[in-house]
Design an enzyme around this catalytic site. Sequence first.
Site, PDB file in Angstrom:
ATOM      1  N   SER A  84       0.816  -1.214   0.000  1.00  0.00           N
ATOM      2  CA  SER A  84       0.000   0.000   0.000  1.00  0.00           C
ATOM      3  C   SER A  84       0.845   1.258   0.000  1.00  0.00           C
ATOM      4  O   SER A  84       0.314   2.363   0.141  1.00  0.00           O
ATOM      5  CB  SER A  84      -0.911   0.002   1.231  1.00  0.00           C
ATOM      6  OG  SER A  84      -0.130  -0.116   2.399  1.00  0.00           O
ATOM      7  N   THR A 187      -1.424   3.202   3.489  1.00  0.00           N
ATOM      8  CA  THR A 187      -0.810   4.442   3.963  1.00  0.00           C
ATOM      9  C   THR A 187       0.065   4.276   5.206  1.00  0.00           C
ATOM     10  O   THR A 187      -0.369   3.710   6.206  1.00  0.00           O
ATOM     11  CB  THR A 187      -1.884   5.512   4.324  1.00  0.00           C
ATOM     12  OG1 THR A 187      -2.774   5.637   3.231  1.00  0.00           O
ATOM     13  CG2 THR A 187      -1.275   6.857   4.638  1.00  0.00           C
ATOM     14  N   THR A 205       1.628   6.971   0.409  1.00  0.00           N
ATOM     15  CA  THR A 205       0.749   5.853   0.058  1.00  0.00           C
ATOM     16  C   THR A 205       0.727   5.618  -1.445  1.00  0.00           C
ATOM     17  O   THR A 205       1.007   6.531  -2.230  1.00  0.00           O
ATOM     18  CB  THR A 205      -0.687   6.162   0.534  1.00  0.00           C
ATOM     19  OG1 THR A 205      -1.505   5.010   0.373  1.00  0.00           O
ATOM     20  CG2 THR A 205      -1.319   7.299  -0.250  1.00  0.00           C
ATOM     21  N   ARG A 215      -6.995   9.242  -9.690  1.00  0.00           N
ATOM     22  CA  ARG A 215      -7.562   9.494  -8.356  1.00  0.00           C
ATOM     23  C   ARG A 215      -6.441   9.869  -7.369  1.00  0.00           C
ATOM     24  O   ARG A 215      -5.398   9.245  -7.306  1.00  0.00           O
ATOM     25  CB  ARG A 215      -8.280   8.237  -7.868  1.00  0.00           C
ATOM     26  CG  ARG A 215      -8.935   8.385  -6.483  1.00  0.00           C
ATOM     27  CD  ARG A 215      -8.064   7.849  -5.386  1.00  0.00           C
ATOM     28  NE  ARG A 215      -8.738   7.818  -4.092  1.00  0.00           N
ATOM     29  CZ  ARG A 215      -8.121   7.564  -2.947  1.00  0.00           C
ATOM     30  NH1 ARG A 215      -6.824   7.316  -2.928  1.00  0.00           N
ATOM     31  NH2 ARG A 215      -8.776   7.561  -1.813  1.00  0.00           N
ATOM     32  N   THR A 238      -5.232   7.504   8.051  1.00  0.00           N
ATOM     33  CA  THR A 238      -5.158   6.362   7.148  1.00  0.00           C
ATOM     34  C   THR A 238      -6.588   5.909   6.875  1.00  0.00           C
ATOM     35  O   THR A 238      -7.501   6.226   7.633  1.00  0.00           O
ATOM     36  CB  THR A 238      -4.337   5.213   7.776  1.00  0.00           C
ATOM     37  OG1 THR A 238      -4.268   4.131   6.833  1.00  0.00           O
ATOM     38  CG2 THR A 238      -4.943   4.710   9.069  1.00  0.00           C
ATOM     39  N   GLY A 239      -6.768   5.191   5.786  1.00  0.00           N
ATOM     40  CA  GLY A 239      -8.109   4.708   5.467  1.00  0.00           C
ATOM     41  C   GLY A 239      -8.641   5.342   4.203  1.00  0.00           C
ATOM     42  O   GLY A 239      -7.864   5.834   3.370  1.00  0.00           O
TER      43      GLY A 239
HETATM   44  N1  GLY Z   1      -5.612   7.140   2.710  1.00  0.00           N
HETATM   45  C1  GLY Z   1      -5.047   6.902   1.463  1.00  0.00           C
HETATM   46  C2  GLY Z   1      -5.945   7.045   0.335  1.00  0.00           C
HETATM   47  O1  GLY Z   1      -7.155   7.104   0.476  1.00  0.00           O
HETATM   48  O2  GLY Z   1      -5.447   7.097  -0.769  1.00  0.00           O
END
Ligand code: GLY
Length: 325
Positions: A84, A187, A205, A215, A238-239
């Site tokens: 990730s 992340t 990340t 994106r 994070t998330g």
């Molecule tokens: N938290 C990392 C992302 O949504 O890309």
Amino acid sequence: MPTTRRQFITQSLIGTAGLSLSPKILGQNTLTEKKAVEPLVISTWSHGIPANEAAMKILQDKGKAIDAVEAGVRVPEADPEATSVGYGGLPDRDGNVTLDACIMNEKGDCGSVAFLQHIKHPISVARKVMDETPHVMLSGEGALRFALEQGFKKEDLLTENAKQKWEAWKKEADYHPWIYDEHNHDTIGLLALDIQQDLSGACTTSGLAYKMHGRVGDSPIIGAGLFVDNEIGAATATGVGELVMKTLGSFLIVELMRQGMTPQKACQEAIARIAQRGDIKRMQVGYLAVNKAGEYGAYALRPGFEYALYHKGENKLYEADYLQR
Ligand code: GLY
């Protein structure tokens, strides 16, 4: 001597909120006085353990928090097993590894890169944006061109393991932007307090696996994935980045700490704001925060958010408390 109501209120505020109050509110320089403190590093997920090691080594050598956070997150960025972050990160739906990162120091300076491809250490490019340009954020082709000008090497970041996972996903191409267990997390956000009592943070990340091409998540957005105010504290996220961006979570947490909340309370309030918006089914967000006094907090929407804390000689993994029982 009788205490006036005004004195009582002032004393109560200082007594209960103490270091969390802005020196501008208190009218004194409590927070700006520097004293040697116990260094602390806190970071997201189990890849935070080796990252903390690298960061703490710098702090123990009396190094600066900004150098520690960069060195720390470079560890998972280079690790092909960390799917990730950086090299080995899972690609977007078209098979491209695209990276987001930001960094912020004790002066409030910051640098960021978004939608960067082919560079293993986006955090170090973000640091260069901070140190070498008049800008805060570079993206896409421009960020890549800047990185190459700065001497970074162009590399293929898609490992065989990540490619196989992407090819398996393509058979159904069923896109779920949810993250809720340790096998599907994302992340590294890492915060450090150095012995000079200065704070810095870094966040990096490869973003949500199989996302739409182009994106960008919360991680390179100052105030969303990361925020540092050296008078108050620092926070990182994070998330699912979309949820963090809609509530500008890291900035919110630092502002809540400024108003007197502990790092833990501030993380809880920021998660509650996300939950109040609804539409969080199967989604995970986790926050970490640390204040100037070295108090820390961690909180998540749901179970499974682990964080690594290196403090007082111990570097250990913990599971954060969470909202959805
Ligand atoms: N938290 C990392 C992302 O949504 O890309």
